[in-house]
Design an enzyme around this catalytic site. Structure first.
Site, short mmCIF file in Angstrom:
data_model
loop_
_atom_site.label_atom_id
_atom_site.label_comp_id
_atom_site.label_asym_id
_atom_site.label_seq_id
_atom_site.Cartn_x
_atom_site.Cartn_y
_atom_site.Cartn_z
N LYS A 1 0.81 -1.23 0.00
CA LYS A 1 0.00 0.00 0.00
C LYS A 1 0.84 1.29 0.00
CE LYS A 1 -4.22 -1.78 0.21
NZ LYS A 1 -5.24 -1.56 -0.83
N GLU B 1 -10.40 5.47 3.43
CA GLU B 1 -10.99 4.32 4.09
C GLU B 1 -9.90 3.26 4.27
OE1 GLU B 1 -10.01 2.82 0.39
OE2 GLU B 1 -10.99 4.75 0.79
N SER C 1 1.47 -9.75 -0.96
CA SER C 1 1.18 -8.32 -0.83
C SER C 1 1.34 -7.75 0.57
CB SER C 1 -0.24 -8.03 -1.33
OG SER C 1 -1.18 -8.85 -0.67
#
Length: 402
Positions: free
Chosen positions: A95, A117, A382
């Site tokens: 991210k 969010e 990830s």
């Protein structure tokens, strides 16, 4: 001569075929136009790109490595499994790749705050990290169910200085967190920027986040070739909204490599038991973009479930809908129990504790390797599983053996 895929898709209005676009309230049109124009300018700016490269190298710790799972591959007795180790990216997931870039964009626009969010909390932690780095305020909306489940990430966000807003309506998970954040953003768009956490939302975010995440795929492609002298036969990544998957897939779209989008089957095939939008959904508009979504009998977003809080979303990025429609990707599903099995097997055999979201892709790779003994499959790992360990051991006792 045709331009490369990443330069021609989406079109100028943000459409991937019939999917994408920007379906937003009139009062947000100016803000999104401003973001789009700034991105188009900065994406070609040496100064902006050079600063991103510096941040990635000296702050994020990029490039992250590609790792060959020798013991897991041997245990499966089939093909070869490789991991792109985004769990080693600073903050523990992919991210930060787009959060640092979005925060830098917000600084360019003169914004004082970034907001978003979060589901599993990884995007929230990454954005809070970027805010601290650039000296911006940060506001994160998170469903109460996810806050309880992912408590370590809530604490990390608060330590980093973010205001975490608990979302108490509906199912109190990711979809409601998006609703809540959009509502808050409407009131402060002049001074804040909504840094959407995946390849979803109104244009330009599906394109922008894909472009920022493509560093994963292009690194992995070069690293895999250096390791093996060839390309992988297949790539796999879990898909909720789909940012980590587009990050990996983007470098291989025009290559002879199979691409597998792995969706969360959760507890089963009934509506409300899973979050497999591409598998069971239909065309629809949610949160400002047209894609494939899960709907209830009234046509509203359906309730969803997954053991991975970061992938329990009733729609999917429009580019994933497009790639499936044109036959470029194959969509597979993995259940909660299969993800847990992969979680423990990767931990025991390789010393790597994966995020529950990432464990879905590992679980599919294990299946694929068993069925394709002569192939090599590259998985986007990830995120790391620190955030999930309390939840896992409370609900799925640690096995004595694997």
């Amino acid at each position: 001569m045709q331009r490369p895929y990443l330069e021609r898709v989406p079109d100028k209005k943000g459409y991937f075929g019939k999917y994408g676009g920007a379906f937003i309230p009139p009062e947000l049109e100016k803000a999104f136009k401003e973001i789009n124009e700034a991105y188009e300018k900065l994406s070609k700016s040496f100064e902006y790109l050079d600063e991103l490269r510096r941040i990635r190298k000296h702050f994020q710790g990029r490039p992250t490595p590609v790792y060959y799972c020798h013991r897991l591959s041997e245990y499966i007795g089939g093909g070869q499994i490789y991991l792109k180790r985004e769990d080693l990216n600073h903050t523990g997931a992919h991210k930060l790749n787009h959060c640092m870039a979005e925060a830098l964009l917000a600084k360019y626009l003169g914004k004082k705050k970034i907001m978003a969010e979060t589901g599993a909390g990884q995007h929230g932690v990454a954005l809070a990290t970027a805010a601290a780095y650039f000296g911006l305020e940060c506001e994160i909306h998170m469903g109460e169910v996810d806050m309880e489940k992912e408590r370590p990430n809530v604490v990390r966000m608060q330590i980093l200085g973010a205001k975490v807003v608990p979302v108490k309506h509906g199912l109190r998970t990711l979809k409601e967190a998006v609703d809540s954040c959009f509502e808050s953003y409407l009131k402060q768009a002049d001074t804040a920027m909504y840094a959407i956490g995946s390849v979803v939302g109104p244009h330009p975010f599906p394109k922008m986040v894909r472009d920022f995440q493509s560093v994963v795929g292009f690194e992995a492609k070069e690293q895999f070739y250096e390791m093996t002298g060839r390309l992988p036969d297949a790539c796999a990544a879990v898909v909720g909204g789909g940012s980590n998957a587009m990050g990996l897939f983007s470098a291989f779209i025009e290559d002879p490599v199979e691409l597998y989008a792995v969706e969360p089957l959760g507890k089963g095939e009934k509506l409300g038991e899973h979050a497999a939008s591409l598998t069971y959904g239909e065309e629809g508009i949610l949160h400002g973009f047209n894609s494939i979504m899960l709907k209830d009998e009234k046509g509203n977003p359906a309730p969803v479930h997954s053991i991975g809080s970061g992938v329990d979303y009733p729609s999917v990025g429009p580019e994933h809908a497009y790639l499936k429609e044109i036959g470029r990707t194959q969509v597979k599903t993995i259940s909660d129990d299969e993800a847990i099995d992969a979680f423990y097997k990767l931990s025991r055999l390789e010393g790597i504790i994966p995020a529950l979201e990432s464990a879905h892709a590992v679980a599919y790779a294990m299946k694929h390797a068993k069925e394709h003994k002569d192939e090599a499959i590259l998985v986007n790992l990830s995120g790391r599983g620190d955030k999930d360990i309390d939840f896992v051991v409370e609900n799925y006792p640690i096995p004595d053996t694997i």
